[in-house]
Each structure stands twice: as C-alpha cells, then as structure tokens.
Design a protein around this motif. Structure first.
Motif, mmCIF file in Angstrom:
data_model
loop_
_atom_site.group_PDB
_atom_site.id
_atom_site.type_symbol
_atom_site.label_atom_id
_atom_site.label_comp_id
_atom_site.label_asym_id
_atom_site.label_seq_id
_atom_site.Cartn_x
_atom_site.Cartn_y
_atom_site.Cartn_z
ATOM 1 N N ARG A 80 25.137 79.952 44.618
ATOM 2 C CA ARG A 80 25.001 81.228 45.305
ATOM 3 C C ARG A 80 23.573 81.352 45.776
ATOM 4 N N LEU A 81 23.380 81.707 47.029
ATOM 5 C CA LEU A 81 22.017 81.885 47.529
ATOM 6 C C LEU A 81 21.984 82.946 48.608
ATOM 7 N N ASP A 82 21.043 83.868 48.455
ATOM 8 C CA ASP A 82 20.735 84.802 49.534
ATOM 9 C C ASP A 82 19.425 84.298 50.136
ATOM 10 N N VAL A 83 19.474 83.810 51.366
ATOM 11 C CA VAL A 83 18.282 83.180 51.951
ATOM 12 C C VAL A 83 17.138 84.178 52.145
ATOM 13 N N ARG A 84 17.455 85.483 52.034
ATOM 14 C CA ARG A 84 16.395 86.491 52.204
ATOM 15 C C ARG A 84 15.473 86.581 50.995
ATOM 16 N N ASP A 85 15.916 85.995 49.892
ATOM 17 C CA ASP A 85 15.157 86.091 48.646
ATOM 18 C C ASP A 85 14.350 84.800 48.466
ATOM 19 N N ARG A 86 13.095 84.824 48.940
ATOM 20 C CA ARG A 86 12.314 83.580 49.001
ATOM 21 C C ARG A 86 12.065 82.973 47.620
ATOM 22 N N ALA A 87 11.843 83.819 46.633
ATOM 23 C CA ALA A 87 11.581 83.288 45.284
ATOM 24 C C ALA A 87 12.804 82.538 44.764
ATOM 25 N N THR A 88 13.981 83.088 45.037
ATOM 26 C CA THR A 88 15.216 82.426 44.578
ATOM 27 C C THR A 88 15.458 81.134 45.363
ATOM 28 N N VAL A 89 15.134 81.168 46.651
ATOM 29 C CA VAL A 89 15.277 79.945 47.465
ATOM 30 C C VAL A 89 14.391 78.850 46.873
ATOM 31 N N ASP A 90 13.127 79.183 46.610
ATOM 32 C CA ASP A 90 12.187 78.193 46.053
ATOM 33 C C ASP A 90 12.698 77.649 44.728
ATOM 34 N N ALA A 91 13.172 78.574 43.865
ATOM 35 C CA ALA A 91 13.632 78.149 42.537
ATOM 36 C C ALA A 91 14.885 77.279 42.654
ATOM 37 N N ALA A 92 15.778 77.641 43.575
ATOM 38 C CA ALA A 92 17.027 76.870 43.723
ATOM 39 C C ALA A 92 16.729 75.443 44.188
ATOM 40 N N ILE A 93 15.819 75.308 45.131
ATOM 41 C CA ILE A 93 15.527 73.962 45.650
ATOM 42 C C ILE A 93 14.729 73.157 44.622
ATOM 43 N N ALA A 94 13.755 73.812 43.991
ATOM 44 C CA ALA A 94 12.942 73.110 42.979
ATOM 45 C C ALA A 94 13.797 72.715 41.773
ATOM 46 N N GLY A 95 14.837 73.506 41.496
ATOM 47 C CA GLY A 95 15.638 73.273 40.301
ATOM 48 C C GLY A 95 16.844 72.364 40.531
ATOM 49 N N LEU A 96 16.934 71.759 41.694
ATOM 50 C CA LEU A 96 18.087 70.878 41.937
ATOM 51 C C LEU A 96 18.047 69.694 40.975
ATOM 52 N N PRO A 97 19.218 69.263 40.484
ATOM 53 C CA PRO A 97 19.231 68.075 39.633
ATOM 54 C C PRO A 97 18.643 66.876 40.392
ATOM 55 N N GLU A 98 18.057 65.931 39.644
ATOM 56 C CA GLU A 98 17.363 64.781 40.258
ATOM 57 C C GLU A 98 18.192 64.113 41.354
ATOM 58 N N ASP A 99 19.502 63.927 41.085
ATOM 59 C CA ASP A 99 20.325 63.174 42.036
ATOM 60 C C ASP A 99 20.743 64.010 43.255
ATOM 61 N N TRP A 100 20.282 65.276 43.308
ATOM 62 C CA TRP A 100 20.555 66.102 44.495
ATOM 63 C C TRP A 100 19.271 66.475 45.229
ATOM 64 N N LYS A 101 18.139 66.044 44.705
ATOM 65 C CA LYS A 101 16.851 66.516 45.245
ATOM 66 C C LYS A 101 16.524 65.943 46.622
ATOM 67 N N ALA A 102 16.946 64.706 46.873
ATOM 68 C CA ALA A 102 16.546 64.025 48.117
ATOM 69 C C ALA A 102 17.467 64.451 49.264
ATOM 70 N N ILE A 103 17.158 65.597 49.846
ATOM 71 C CA ILE A 103 18.025 66.140 50.900
ATOM 72 C C ILE A 103 17.768 65.377 52.207
ATOM 73 N N ASP A 104 18.840 64.796 52.749
ATOM 74 C CA ASP A 104 18.718 64.013 53.997
ATOM 75 C C ASP A 104 18.874 64.896 55.223
ATOM 76 N N VAL A 105 19.777 65.873 55.138
ATOM 77 C CA VAL A 105 20.016 66.761 56.288
ATOM 78 C C VAL A 105 20.026 68.201 55.779
ATOM 79 N N LEU A 106 19.248 69.040 56.440
ATOM 80 C CA LEU A 106 19.279 70.484 56.164
ATOM 81 C C LEU A 106 19.883 71.175 57.380
ATOM 82 N N VAL A 107 20.963 71.912 57.172
ATOM 83 C CA VAL A 107 21.539 72.712 58.264
ATOM 84 C C VAL A 107 21.237 74.182 57.978
#
Ligand code: NDP
Ligand code: 8X3
Length: 257
Positions: free
Chosen positions: A62-89
């Motif tokens: 779940r993500l509300d893109v308007r909440d920058r702190a949550t966005v940062d935490a969600a991306i920083a907290g991704l499991p190791e095998d999901w961290k290397a994002i190849d495409v961002l839409v």
C-alpha cells in the motif's frame, strides 16, 4: 516474448486503469512486479491473474505517493532481492473537478499537485539513485496531451502534466552520462476510472466524456510503455504522444453521429 525475465518493474497506481494494464503487459514479459496503490485490496485481487499472465514474482504494498516519508521508507525497506528496480513506471495520478480556475476548490489543486507532481518526484527521488549506482534503469512517466495544450476548466490538471513534461526533460538532462533512460508517455483520452475520479463518482458525467468516441484502452498505453522499454539500450525514447483516432489534441475531438 519474456524480455523482462527476472527484471524488477515498479508500477505506482497499479490498482486500476493504465497502471493495471501495464502490470499485465510486464507480466506477459516475465517481469518481477512491484505494485503499489492506496487500494491494497484491488492489488491483491490482481495477484493470481498476473501470475497466470506470466509474472515471475509479485510484491504488493500500500502506498500513497503523496506521503514522501512513507515513499522513502517503502523503497529503502524493500527486501534485498527486490531492491534493484530496472523499470519505474510513475503512473499514479488523478484529476479532480472541471471548473473555472477562479471558482474551483483549492483542495482539488492540492490533491492533483501533491499526487501528479510531488508524488512523482518523491518516488523518482527514492528510486533513481539506485539506478544511477547500478548504471541501469528506465523511468517511464505518465504525462498527457493535457500537458501539451491546456483545455478549458482544466488549468491545474493541465499544469500538473506540463510539470511532468518538464520534470521528464530535466531528469533526462540530469542523467546524462549514465545508462538510465527516461520516457514520458503522453496519452489523450483513455477510458479508465479517470473521469469517475475527476467527477467524484458521478457515473453519468463520466460516461459523457467518452460518448460517441472510441477512446484509447489502457492496454494501448501499456503497449506503448512496453515498446519504449524494449528498444536497444542505446535508444532513449523521449516521449510518446498517442490519442484515439477521434482526437487531434486535448481540445479537438470527433464525436460519431
Ligand atoms: P485511474 O483512475 O484508472 O487510475 C489511477 C491510479 O492512480 C489508480 O491505481 C490509483 O490507485 C492511483 N493513485 C491515485 N492517487 C494515488 C496516490 N495518492 N497514491 C498512490 N496511487 C494513487 O486512471 P488512469 O489509469 O487513467 O490514470 C493513470 C495515469 O494516467 C494518471 O497519471 C493520469 O493522469 C494519466 N493519464 C490518464 C489519461 C486518461 O484519459 N485516462 C490520459 C492521459 C494520462 P488508488 O486509488 O488505489 O490509490
Ligand atoms: C487525461 C486526458 O484530456 O482528460 O490526461 O485530460 S484529459
């Protein structure tokens, strides 16, 4: 073709419309899908059909893109095998209302600017440093014909999409010297939940937008996204502007009959 076998694709606003169709397009290409939106229940309903469509793996949050702190935490907290994002839409977005600027409710402006501009910036800021560090990646931003030509009663929505155009151009400049690509995909009218959201659930008013027109389908946009990301690595598609055959620009339409 399973072009994206094993690659990680993050799609914001994947619970509906263009985001959802794009998730299916990448599933068919064998991607590992990182999908987010506010309506987690809708994302959960997509999990089984997306696996059936060919996704290699799916992670939902779940993500509300308007909440920058949550966005940062969600991306920083991704499991190791999901961290290397190849495409961002960067697809999450909305319009609210269709009325004269000087009569509009400023709450509508906040919602559109916070989502379409600041939300896109927040996710980009959180994801792109990893792409730069890996010297690989592709950012797709959802723009609009509305960002090319302003229409009556839509000044602020159009402004958010004009901002998206400037941000896409600026990001491309700032990424020069890296292998990270940037594409703005700019559709005209696409039949999704967009107009229902704009008119806050007024189905009749929403349906009128597409009356006697053959609108684009979300799958048409997903197709354009997939095309942009499957060009050879040295090719950067800067923008794709696409409309239904019944639309010339954001103000000129042909209604049948
Ligand atoms: P939909 O309303 O069908 O989908 C919008 C998506 O954005 C939903 O998944 C919604 O998920 C998500 N979203 C909205 N606000 C937020 C938020 N604060 N945080 C996270 N996710 C959010 O519309 P479309 O598919 O048509 O729109 C997708 C993008 O395409 C938008 O950027 C829109 O401006 C753009 N676009 C649309 C066109 C059209 O005619 N439909 C034409 C040109 C561009 P949830 O509510 O679950 O959070
Ligand atoms: C959505 C298309 O023309 O309704 O960006 O603004 S339009």
């Amino acid at each position: 073709m399973r072009y994206f076998e094993g690659k990680v694709v993050l799609i914001t606003g994947a619970s509906s419309g263009i985001g959802r169709a794009t998730a299916f397009a990448f599933a068919g290409a064998g991607a590992r899908l990182l999908l987010c939106a506010r309506r987690l229940k809708l994302l959960r309903e997509l999990e089984a059909p997306l696996m059936e469509a060919g996704a290699a793996a799916i992670s939902l949050f779940r993500l509300d893109v308007r909440d920058r702190a949550t966005v940062d935490a969600a991306i920083a907290g991704l499991p190791e095998d999901w961290k290397a994002i190849d495409v961002l839409v960067n697809n999450a977005g909305l319009s609210r209302g269709l009325s004269r600027l000087y009569e509009d409710d400023p709450e509508n402006w906040d919602e559109m600017i916070d989502t379409n501009v600041k939300g896109l910036l927040a996710v980009t800021r959180a994801v792109v440093p990893g792409m730069v560090a890996r010297n690989a990646g592709h950012v797709i931003n959802l723009g609009s014909t509305a960002g090319h030509l302003t229409y009556a009663n839509g000044a602020v929505y159009c402004a958010t999409k004009a901002a998206e155009k400037a941000i896409s151009e600026g990001l491309k400049i700032d990424l020069m010297g890296t292998a990270v690509r940037v594409t703005s995909v700019d559709p005209g009218m696409v039949e999704t939940e967009f107009s229902r959201v704009r008119f806050r659930g007024d189905e009749e008013r929403a349906a009128k937008v597409y009356e006697k027109i053959t609108p684009l389908k979300p799958e048409d946009i997903a197709d354009a996204v997939l095309w942009a990301v499957t060009r050879p690595a040295h090719v950067n598609i800067h923008s794709i502007v696409l409309t239904t055959i019944d639309q010339a620009n954001s103000t000129v339409f042909h209604r049948h009959g």
